[in-house]
Structure formats: C-alpha cells, structure tokens
Design an enzyme around this catalytic site. Sequence first.
Site, mmCIF file in Angstrom:
data_model
loop_
_atom_site.group_PDB
_atom_site.id
_atom_site.type_symbol
_atom_site.label_atom_id
_atom_site.label_comp_id
_atom_site.label_asym_id
_atom_site.label_seq_id
_atom_site.Cartn_x
_atom_site.Cartn_y
_atom_site.Cartn_z
ATOM 1 N N GLY A 1 -1.244 -2.681 0.427
ATOM 2 C CA GLY A 1 -2.040 -3.475 1.370
ATOM 3 C C GLY A 1 -2.530 -2.645 2.546
ATOM 4 N N GLY B 1 3.846 -10.812 5.875
ATOM 5 C CA GLY B 1 4.997 -9.921 6.084
ATOM 6 C C GLY B 1 5.833 -9.808 4.826
ATOM 7 N N ARG B 2 5.380 -10.475 3.770
ATOM 8 C CA ARG B 2 6.085 -10.503 2.488
ATOM 9 C C ARG B 2 7.511 -11.014 2.671
ATOM 10 N NH1 ARG B 2 4.051 -7.941 -2.049
ATOM 11 N NH2 ARG B 2 2.976 -6.277 -1.012
ATOM 12 N N ASP C 1 7.163 0.468 0.752
ATOM 13 C CA ASP C 1 8.373 0.834 0.008
ATOM 14 C C ASP C 1 8.073 1.060 -1.470
ATOM 15 O OD1 ASP C 1 7.817 -1.899 -0.031
ATOM 16 O OD2 ASP C 1 9.880 -2.486 -0.342
ATOM 17 N N ASP C 2 7.281 0.181 -2.070
ATOM 18 C CA ASP C 2 6.983 0.348 -3.494
ATOM 19 C C ASP C 2 6.143 1.602 -3.735
ATOM 20 O OD1 ASP C 2 8.364 -1.848 -4.518
ATOM 21 O OD2 ASP C 2 6.732 -3.211 -4.026
ATOM 22 N N LYS D 1 3.735 3.367 5.542
ATOM 23 C CA LYS D 1 2.719 2.391 5.915
ATOM 24 C C LYS D 1 3.163 0.992 5.538
ATOM 25 C CE LYS D 1 0.916 0.330 3.122
ATOM 26 N NZ LYS D 1 0.392 -0.418 1.965
ATOM 27 N N THR D 2 2.978 0.022 6.314
ATOM 28 C CA THR D 2 2.963 -1.400 5.964
ATOM 29 C C THR D 2 3.059 -2.236 7.226
ATOM 30 O OG1 THR D 2 3.953 -3.260 4.788
ATOM 31 C CG2 THR D 2 5.487 -1.528 5.394
ATOM 32 N N ILE D 3 2.186 -3.228 7.294
ATOM 33 C CA ILE D 3 2.241 -4.132 8.448
ATOM 34 C C ILE D 3 3.562 -4.887 8.449
ATOM 35 C CG2 ILE D 3 -0.265 -4.482 8.600
ATOM 36 C CD1 ILE D 3 0.479 -7.394 7.412
ATOM 37 N N ASP D 4 4.200 -4.982 7.262
ATOM 38 C CA ASP D 4 5.403 -5.813 7.132
ATOM 39 C C ASP D 4 6.571 -5.309 7.973
ATOM 40 O OD1 ASP D 4 3.801 -7.025 5.294
ATOM 41 O OD2 ASP D 4 4.918 -6.361 3.539
ATOM 42 N N TYR E 1 -2.035 -31.824 18.356
ATOM 43 C CA TYR E 1 -1.717 -31.243 17.041
ATOM 44 C C TYR E 1 -0.424 -30.448 17.058
ATOM 45 C CZ TYR E 1 -6.609 -32.036 15.712
ATOM 46 O OH TYR E 1 -7.821 -32.581 15.427
ATOM 47 N N ARG F 1 -4.812 -6.898 9.260
ATOM 48 C CA ARG F 1 -4.528 -5.657 8.515
ATOM 49 C C ARG F 1 -5.560 -4.553 8.721
ATOM 50 N NH1 ARG F 1 -2.598 -6.903 2.505
ATOM 51 N NH2 ARG F 1 -4.850 -6.990 2.228
ATOM 52 N N ARG G 1 -2.979 -1.205 -6.003
ATOM 53 C CA ARG G 1 -1.538 -1.407 -6.185
ATOM 54 C C ARG G 1 -1.033 -0.934 -7.548
ATOM 55 N NH1 ARG G 1 0.803 -4.143 -2.108
ATOM 56 N NH2 ARG G 1 -0.400 -5.640 -0.893
HETATM 57 P P1 FBP Z 1 2.131 -3.576 1.546
HETATM 58 O O1 FBP Z 1 3.589 -3.846 1.359
HETATM 59 O O2 FBP Z 1 1.511 -2.928 0.382
HETATM 60 O O3 FBP Z 1 1.870 -2.828 2.814
HETATM 61 O O4 FBP Z 1 1.395 -4.966 1.688
HETATM 62 C C1 FBP Z 1 1.569 -5.794 2.760
HETATM 63 C C2 FBP Z 1 0.959 -7.165 2.569
HETATM 64 O O5 FBP Z 1 -0.024 -7.360 3.567
HETATM 65 C C3 FBP Z 1 2.008 -8.267 2.598
HETATM 66 O O6 FBP Z 1 2.293 -8.660 3.924
HETATM 67 C C4 FBP Z 1 1.358 -9.345 1.786
HETATM 68 O O7 FBP Z 1 2.304 -10.214 1.206
HETATM 69 C C5 FBP Z 1 0.622 -8.578 0.734
HETATM 70 O O8 FBP Z 1 0.317 -7.317 1.303
HETATM 71 C C6 FBP Z 1 -0.641 -9.245 0.279
HETATM 72 O O9 FBP Z 1 -1.152 -8.521 -0.774
HETATM 73 P P2 FBP Z 1 -2.657 -8.520 -1.238
HETATM 74 O O10 FBP Z 1 -3.423 -7.684 -0.266
HETATM 75 O O11 FBP Z 1 -2.601 -7.873 -2.576
HETATM 76 O O12 FBP Z 1 -3.126 -9.937 -1.239
#
Ligand code: FBP
Length: 560
Positions: A82, A252-253, A176-177, A203-206, A244, A431, A146
Amino acid sequence: MEKLSPLQIERLKYQPKLPSSLAEGINGLEMVEGSATQSVRDQEQIQELFKNTYGKPVVTFKHSTMSKEAGVRNVGVILSGGQAPGGHNVIAGLYDALKQANSANKLYGFLGGPSGIIDGKYVEFDDKFIDAYRNTGGFDIIGSGRTKLETEEQFEKSLAVCKKLNISAVVIIGGDDSNTNAALLAEWFVKHNAGIQVIGCPKTIDGDLKNDQIEISFGFDTATKTYAELIGNIERDANSAKKYWHFVKIMGRSASHVALEAALQTQPNITLISEEVEEKKMSLESIINYMCDIIVKRADMGKNFGIAVIPEGLIEFIPEMKSMIANLNDIMASLENDSAFVNATTIRDKFDIVENRLEDNNAKVYASLPVLIKGQLLADRDPHGNVQVSKIETEKLLIEMISTRLEELKSQGEFIGKFNAQSHFFGYEGRCAFPSNFDADYCYSLGFNAFALISFGLTGYLSSVRNLTAPASEWVAGGIPLTMMMNMEKRHGEMKPVIQKALVKLDGPVFKQLEDNREDWAMNDRYLFPGAIQYFGPSCVCDVTTCTLQLERAKQLVNA
Ligand code: FBP
C-alpha cells in the site's frame, strides 16, 4: 509543461535533512558491527530456512575521516504494498547517495511493485525524473503492487532481469509482508551465488513494522496527521450541529496504532482498540453494550451526538469473529478451485456452501451477520492470505447493531434520546498526502542509508534510522538483519516465515494515555482540532512527531 499547485512547487524545493553521519558524504562512512542476532521466535526453523542470511549483526554507521573509492554499481528499487507518504523521498535519497558515491552508478525503478522485477518492466532514473517527485506523496513515480515474491520461478526470472541490467543490489520498500519477500529473495540470491544484495526499507502507514530496532515505519506520521485533521473537522461539525453520531473507521489493517494515534490527537468520545478487545475477550455484544452505555449517558445529558473511532481490523480481534475468520480463511483457500462455489449463481448459495463447511460454532456466528458483512467476508484474500479488512464495513455493522439495541432500550424506557449516525472510512485519504517534514526527512534518510548498506556489501538487511525524536542531525543510521524480526505464522493454511507484526501494547505508554483519559473524553467534549499538516512555519507546528513516537521513545530512553 505539467501544471503544478503552489504547494507542489514549494515542496519540490525542500531539502530533506540527513543524520550527520550520512550528511558528511556517502564515501566517508565507517560501519560498526554489533553482536550476532536471533529471530524473535522460532529460531531453529528460521535459521534452517535462512541458512545464509541468519544471525547477522545489527550495524550502525559513523563518519570516517578516511574516504573510500567507490566502484560502479547498478541498483534496482521496488515500491511494494500500500502507498505511504514519503516513498518518493526514499527513492530520491537512494538516488542521491548512489550518484554521490559514483556518478556512473545507475538506479532502475521496477514498475508496478514486485511484479516489475519478475517481468522485467523498469525505468532508469535521471536527475530530471527524480527532481519532479521530490517531497511529493504517492507511489506514482513507478507504481506499486502486492505480488508475493516466493516461488523458484519468480526468483529465477528476477535474477535474469537483474543480470540483464547488471544490477548488483535491489531495494524493496515495503511493509512486513514485503520485507518478508525481501528476506526470501536475499537468501535465495546468496544461496545461488547471484552476487545481488537485497535491502528493505520500513514502509507502512499502519505503523506495525516496528520493534526494538525500528522506531516507526515511514508514512505513519503523515497518514495519522491527515486522519486527525479530518476527525478534528468532524468533531467540530458534530459539536456545531449536535445531531449526529459519527462512526469513523480508520485504516491500519490488523494493528490499531493508526486509530490510537488519531484518537490521541483528537480526543473523540469513543475509541475502540482491537488489541484490547482481544485481550479482554470482548464479544460483539459486549462492544455494542459498551458503546450504547456511552450513547445513552450522553443522551441523558442532552448530547445526542459524538464521535467514535474504530480501527479497521476490529472484526478480526473479536474472539468469536477471529475464530470464524480463521476457519473461513482455510475454507476460502480450499474453495478457490471448487466449481460449485465458483459457479454459484447467487451470493446466498455461496453463503450456504460456506456455512456448511464452517465448524458449527463458527457457522452460527457467520449466519448471524448482516448480508452485507457476510458478502464482504467472502471477498478475495490479499496475496498473503489476509482478509482485506479495508473492504469490511465494520462501522456500518456497529451502527446497525447499536440502532437495534437502542430501540430495545427505548422500548424499555432506558433511552430517551435520538440516534442518528453517519459512517466514514478514512484510509486512502491519508496514504498519498505530501509527506510531513518528519516523513520527508526520515524517508530521504532511509533511502540514502539503504545505499550505505549496499556499499558495505550487506544483504538481507532493513534500512534503519533511529533516535527519531531528536533533531535529524542526531539520528542514528544503520541496518537490522531482516531475519531478526521473523517468526513462523500460518498463511494460506501453511506455516510460513514472516516478519512479526507489532500490535498495540496494552501495557505500553500510548495505550495508557488513552486509558487514563477516555472516561473523561466520553462525556465531556475535549475535542482537539489539529488542523492540516503544516510544511512551512514555526517548528513547534511543522516538525512535531506523533504522540506514539514521542511516548514510546520517552519510555525507551527511561529504560535505556
Ligand atoms: P501495507 O501494509 O502494504 O503498507 O498496506 C497498508 C494498507 O493501507 C492497510 O492499512 C490497508 O488495510 C490496506 O493497505 C489496503 O490495501 P489496498 O490498497 O490493497 O486496498
């Protein structure tokens, strides 16, 4: 000529900062080696699988007065997974270091993620190309993907492409992957005497690729600030209209770091943390009761509004859901080529096939879910076998269940208010934002440092830049062996070596900050409005790092 926004024009001129060891020049570095390392778990299995790259030392760089001659090298770079703000600066840092080492060096960018190196799709960078992307968000410089690099055939094809381009090192920028891919590729290249090094970049926003050595992955800083800006705006809207309840699911997975950070920056009324839900074995019903309790009490105070922050991966941490999803993942892997399932004419037929195969208790949980969620749970797994949690509308599931529960309470005279809910999902919005000053500097340093690791002949290492709450000049550059972060986990129904994900620590200082304040934030509106990321202006506004990094570093420094 392409039209640029005023901010784009100004950001292109920004010169990212480097740790002083690297700023002195790429050819004037000395490498300091620590002692041998071990994987975080499953040492024997990981060592067996990574016979050639296991156990290497952590390294750091310092400035040396001896400048060395650098030979000519060609390097390839891949953006994987991502998008995360700052990816372009990693490439810019790598490019600048490589050209500084020897102007005859070449940098190739593989297109569309790991598949680019397999299929031989690439571009060669030059100054003009790189200059157009400095300090910009996105991964559009070469695209991302991916594809999981794991088969002999993929490795052989990658080797052939690298040989053709005379590439002697590959940098994989990923989470990580993707860095697990990097470790596998590094090991394979050494085993086959390919003479090609592999270096990863975190790298990862998560924010879940972190450990004792990696303080934070890049992109987390900018993405969380972007979500916090949006939540703050919604808080003001809610507090203005007072009609509301906003349910905000945040990307953030699996890990809840992003939701937790966004909550600390904005102080919403409710924040769910998946790791806590799992630890306390909270059922879906108990989560609904917890949220309804706050909604009812606020209504009693005349407040029929509020903000609830929900981590993207919540559903996987609710014990009954976790068990069902694990069972479902195995079933989905076995159903990939099942003609009855693949050719089922209606979605309900698919539900029936799945329910018949699930274990009894899991089938009951699955059957109890709204049709929308049942369907979303059947969506394709990602290439690593994970449920794509971004596609499951947990925020809507919660709203539906809360509405039903509040109706019941109303009929019993226990809820006197109104419940009007709005759902939001913030993920993609953050992102590709322009990297904050922190991410711009950090990413540039990570890329520059990746070339330092290459120049010392290392492979199977993750580029590491530490001491991140200090000024950039005091950051510590070095490398961490990828195998050090690995353990064995089940993927696609099989045990595989993977980099361990960092989840929110419930005994850590970041969660504690939420825990100590959430009762107050639930009833009294303590909303904070962080506003948009600032790139120019006072340092106290432009250069602050996240609460997560500050709290975790403060604890590390106390314990050091
Ligand atoms: P990475 O772990 O590859 O950095 O992805 C982060 C992420 O933005 C997650 O937060 C989210 O669940 C996922 O990618 C969404 O994936 P996609 O871009 O394939 O819809």
